[in-house]
Design a protein around this motif. Structure first.
Motif, PDB file in Angstrom:
ATOM      1  N   MET A 163      48.689  -9.164 -31.979  1.00  0.00           N
ATOM      2  CA  MET A 163      47.476  -8.518 -32.433  1.00  0.00           C
ATOM      3  C   MET A 163      47.463  -7.080 -31.922  1.00  0.00           C
ATOM      4  SD  MET A 163      43.725 -10.005 -31.596  1.00  0.00           S
ATOM      5  CE  MET A 163      42.403  -9.682 -32.670  1.00  0.00           C
ATOM      6  N   GLY A 164      47.428  -6.127 -32.848  1.00  0.00           N
ATOM      7  CA  GLY A 164      47.452  -4.729 -32.452  1.00  0.00           C
ATOM      8  C   GLY A 164      46.063  -4.123 -32.366  1.00  0.00           C
ATOM      9  N   ARG A 165      46.024  -2.878 -32.025  1.00  0.00           N
ATOM     10  CA  ARG A 165      44.749  -2.168 -31.940  1.00  0.00           C
ATOM     11  C   ARG A 165      44.067  -2.137 -33.299  1.00  0.00           C
ATOM     12  NH1 ARG A 165      44.369   2.541 -27.841  1.00  0.00           N
ATOM     13  NH2 ARG A 165      45.539   1.658 -26.148  1.00  0.00           N
ATOM     14  N   ASN A 166      42.745  -2.162 -33.276  1.00  0.00           N
ATOM     15  CA  ASN A 166      41.989  -2.085 -34.516  1.00  0.00           C
ATOM     16  C   ASN A 166      41.408  -0.679 -34.643  1.00  0.00           C
ATOM     17  OD1 ASN A 166      40.198  -2.282 -36.668  1.00  0.00           O
ATOM     18  ND2 ASN A 166      39.983  -4.476 -36.352  1.00  0.00           N
ATOM     19  N   ILE A 167      42.227   0.205 -35.175  1.00  0.00           N
ATOM     20  CA  ILE A 167      41.827   1.600 -35.345  1.00  0.00           C
ATOM     21  C   ILE A 167      40.757   1.723 -36.425  1.00  0.00           C
ATOM     22  CG2 ILE A 167      42.653   3.923 -35.941  1.00  0.00           C
ATOM     23  CD1 ILE A 167      43.702   2.812 -33.247  1.00  0.00           C
ATOM     24  N   ALA A 168      40.783   0.828 -37.410  1.00  0.00           N
ATOM     25  CA  ALA A 168      39.823   0.896 -38.520  1.00  0.00           C
ATOM     26  C   ALA A 168      38.381   0.789 -38.020  1.00  0.00           C
ATOM     27  CB  ALA A 168      40.112  -0.198 -39.542  1.00  0.00           C
ATOM     28  N   ILE A 169      38.134  -0.068 -37.038  1.00  0.00           N
ATOM     29  CA  ILE A 169      36.773  -0.187 -36.502  1.00  0.00           C
ATOM     30  C   ILE A 169      36.385   1.104 -35.796  1.00  0.00           C
ATOM     31  CG2 ILE A 169      35.291  -1.335 -34.815  1.00  0.00           C
ATOM     32  CD1 ILE A 169      36.750  -3.917 -35.409  1.00  0.00           C
ATOM     33  N   LYS A 170      37.287   1.647 -35.015  1.00  0.00           N
ATOM     34  CA  LYS A 170      36.995   2.885 -34.286  1.00  0.00           C
ATOM     35  C   LYS A 170      36.693   4.022 -35.258  1.00  0.00           C
ATOM     36  CE  LYS A 170      38.710   5.730 -30.543  1.00  0.00           C
ATOM     37  NZ  LYS A 170      39.715   5.886 -29.503  1.00  0.00           N
ATOM     38  N   VAL A 171      37.474   4.122 -36.320  1.00  0.00           N
ATOM     39  CA  VAL A 171      37.266   5.175 -37.323  1.00  0.00           C
ATOM     40  C   VAL A 171      35.927   4.978 -38.035  1.00  0.00           C
ATOM     41  CG1 VAL A 171      38.103   6.096 -39.527  1.00  0.00           C
ATOM     42  CG2 VAL A 171      39.716   5.649 -37.660  1.00  0.00           C
ATOM     43  N   ALA A 172      35.645   3.737 -38.462  1.00  0.00           N
ATOM     44  CA  ALA A 172      34.382   3.447 -39.153  1.00  0.00           C
ATOM     45  C   ALA A 172      33.190   3.707 -38.242  1.00  0.00           C
ATOM     46  CB  ALA A 172      34.379   2.008 -39.651  1.00  0.00           C
ATOM     47  N   ARG A 173      33.332   3.372 -36.982  1.00  0.00           N
ATOM     48  CA  ARG A 173      32.273   3.604 -36.001  1.00  0.00           C
ATOM     49  C   ARG A 173      32.034   5.107 -35.823  1.00  0.00           C
ATOM     50  NH1 ARG A 173      32.758   4.412 -30.856  1.00  0.00           N
ATOM     51  NH2 ARG A 173      34.859   3.592 -30.580  1.00  0.00           N
ATOM     52  N   ALA A 174      33.108   5.874 -35.769  1.00  0.00           N
ATOM     53  CA  ALA A 174      33.000   7.334 -35.635  1.00  0.00           C
ATOM     54  C   ALA A 174      32.336   7.947 -36.869  1.00  0.00           C
ATOM     55  CB  ALA A 174      34.376   7.948 -35.404  1.00  0.00           C
ATOM     56  N   GLU A 175      32.656   7.412 -38.045  1.00  0.00           N
ATOM     57  CA  GLU A 175      32.043   7.908 -39.288  1.00  0.00           C
ATOM     58  C   GLU A 175      30.531   7.710 -39.270  1.00  0.00           C
ATOM     59  OE1 GLU A 175      34.100   5.762 -42.358  1.00  0.00           O
ATOM     60  OE2 GLU A 175      35.830   7.104 -42.306  1.00  0.00           O
ATOM     61  N   LYS A 176      30.078   6.656 -38.603  1.00  0.00           N
ATOM     62  CA  LYS A 176      28.639   6.371 -38.485  1.00  0.00           C
ATOM     63  C   LYS A 176      28.039   7.036 -37.245  1.00  0.00           C
ATOM     64  CE  LYS A 176      27.852   3.192 -41.770  1.00  0.00           C
ATOM     65  NZ  LYS A 176      26.765   3.227 -42.722  1.00  0.00           N
ATOM     66  N   ASP A 177      28.868   7.776 -36.508  1.00  0.00           N
ATOM     67  CA  ASP A 177      28.447   8.458 -35.281  1.00  0.00           C
ATOM     68  C   ASP A 177      27.834   7.468 -34.285  1.00  0.00           C
ATOM     69  OD1 ASP A 177      28.293  10.746 -33.680  1.00  0.00           O
ATOM     70  OD2 ASP A 177      26.237  11.170 -34.298  1.00  0.00           O
ATOM     71  N   MET A 178      28.540   6.337 -34.103  1.00  0.00           N
ATOM     72  CA  MET A 178      28.076   5.288 -33.194  1.00  0.00           C
ATOM     73  C   MET A 178      29.032   5.168 -32.015  1.00  0.00           C
ATOM     74  SD  MET A 178      27.071   2.113 -35.698  1.00  0.00           S
ATOM     75  CE  MET A 178      26.001   1.264 -34.536  1.00  0.00           C
ATOM     76  N   THR A 179      28.471   4.885 -30.857  1.00  0.00           N
ATOM     77  CA  THR A 179      29.299   4.590 -29.696  1.00  0.00           C
ATOM     78  C   THR A 179      29.647   3.106 -29.713  1.00  0.00           C
ATOM     79  OG1 THR A 179      27.415   4.013 -28.294  1.00  0.00           O
ATOM     80  CG2 THR A 179      28.073   6.346 -28.333  1.00  0.00           C
ATOM     81  N   GLN A 180      30.597   2.725 -28.875  1.00  0.00           N
ATOM     82  CA  GLN A 180      30.908   1.303 -28.737  1.00  0.00           C
ATOM     83  C   GLN A 180      29.672   0.537 -28.302  1.00  0.00           C
ATOM     84  OE1 GLN A 180      34.178   0.810 -26.004  1.00  0.00           O
ATOM     85  NE2 GLN A 180      35.695   0.846 -27.647  1.00  0.00           N
ATOM     86  N   ALA A 181      28.915   1.107 -27.390  1.00  0.00           N
ATOM     87  CA  ALA A 181      27.717   0.437 -26.882  1.00  0.00           C
ATOM     88  C   ALA A 181      26.683   0.234 -27.985  1.00  0.00           C
ATOM     89  CB  ALA A 181      27.115   1.242 -25.728  1.00  0.00           C
ATOM     90  N   GLN A 182      26.513   1.226 -28.844  1.00  0.00           N
ATOM     91  CA  GLN A 182      25.551   1.105 -29.939  1.00  0.00           C
ATOM     92  C   GLN A 182      25.976   0.032 -30.941  1.00  0.00           C
ATOM     93  OE1 GLN A 182      25.724   5.257 -31.045  1.00  0.00           O
ATOM     94  NE2 GLN A 182      23.661   5.637 -30.240  1.00  0.00           N
ATOM     95  N   LEU A 183      27.256   0.014 -31.288  1.00  0.00           N
ATOM     96  CA  LEU A 183      27.750  -1.000 -32.211  1.00  0.00           C
ATOM     97  C   LEU A 183      27.646  -2.381 -31.578  1.00  0.00           C
ATOM     98  CD1 LEU A 183      29.031  -1.952 -34.823  1.00  0.00           C
ATOM     99  CD2 LEU A 183      31.271  -1.285 -33.902  1.00  0.00           C
ATOM    100  N   ALA A 184      28.007  -2.475 -30.324  1.00  0.00           N
ATOM    101  CA  ALA A 184      27.929  -3.756 -29.619  1.00  0.00           C
ATOM    102  C   ALA A 184      26.502  -4.287 -29.616  1.00  0.00           C
ATOM    103  CB  ALA A 184      28.449  -3.595 -28.192  1.00  0.00           C
ATOM    104  N   ALA A 185      25.541  -3.421 -29.320  1.00  0.00           N
ATOM    105  CA  ALA A 185      24.139  -3.841 -29.301  1.00  0.00           C
ATOM    106  C   ALA A 185      23.682  -4.281 -30.687  1.00  0.00           C
ATOM    107  CB  ALA A 185      23.255  -2.700 -28.796  1.00  0.00           C
ATOM    108  N   ALA A 186      24.149  -3.591 -31.721  1.00  0.00           N
ATOM    109  CA  ALA A 186      23.751  -3.922 -33.095  1.00  0.00           C
ATOM    110  C   ALA A 186      24.261  -5.295 -33.535  1.00  0.00           C
ATOM    111  CB  ALA A 186      24.247  -2.844 -34.057  1.00  0.00           C
ATOM    112  N   VAL A 187      25.388  -5.724 -32.970  1.00  0.00           N
ATOM    113  CA  VAL A 187      25.955  -7.026 -33.373  1.00  0.00           C
ATOM    114  C   VAL A 187      25.776  -8.100 -32.307  1.00  0.00           C
ATOM    115  CG1 VAL A 187      27.591  -5.983 -34.986  1.00  0.00           C
ATOM    116  CG2 VAL A 187      28.320  -6.458 -32.640  1.00  0.00           C
ATOM    117  N   GLY A 188      25.161  -7.739 -31.188  1.00  0.00           N
ATOM    118  CA  GLY A 188      24.828  -8.732 -30.174  1.00  0.00           C
ATOM    119  C   GLY A 188      25.934  -9.134 -29.221  1.00  0.00           C
TER     120      GLY A 188
END
Length: 66
Positions: free
Chosen positions: A1-26
Motif C-alpha cells: 500500500m503506497g502513499r495516497n497523494i490523491a487525498i492530499k491533493v484533494a484536501r489542498a484543493e479544498k484548503d483543508m488541513t488534515q485536522a479539519q478533514l479528520a474532524a469532518a469524517v470523525g
C-alpha cells in the motif's frame, strides 16, 4: 500500500488541513495522516465519508493506479 497523494491533493484543493478533514469524517488527525501515508487501510464507510467531504469519487481517491 503506497502513499495516497490523491487525498492530499484533494484536501489542498479544498484548503483543508488534515485536522479539519479528520474532524469532518470523525477520525483523529493521526488516522488521517496514516491514511495519506498509506499505513492505514480505511473502511469503505470511512472512504465514502472522505470522498463526500472532498467531492471526489472512490475511484478518484482510492482507485488502483495503472
Amino acid at each position: 500500500m503506497g502513499r495516497n497523494i490523491a487525498i492530499k491533493v484533494a484536501r489542498a484543493e479544498k484548503d483543508m488541513t488534515q485536522a479539519q478533514l479528520a474532524a469532518a469524517v470523525g477520525v483523529s488527525r493521526q488516522t488521517m495522516n496514516a491514511i495519506e501515508q498509506g499505513t492505514y487501510n480505511p473502511t469503505i464507510k470511512l472512504c465514502r465519508a472522505i470522498c463526500k467531504v472532498l467531492g471526489k469519487t472512490l475511484d478518484e481517491l482510492f482507485g488502483e493506479e495503472s
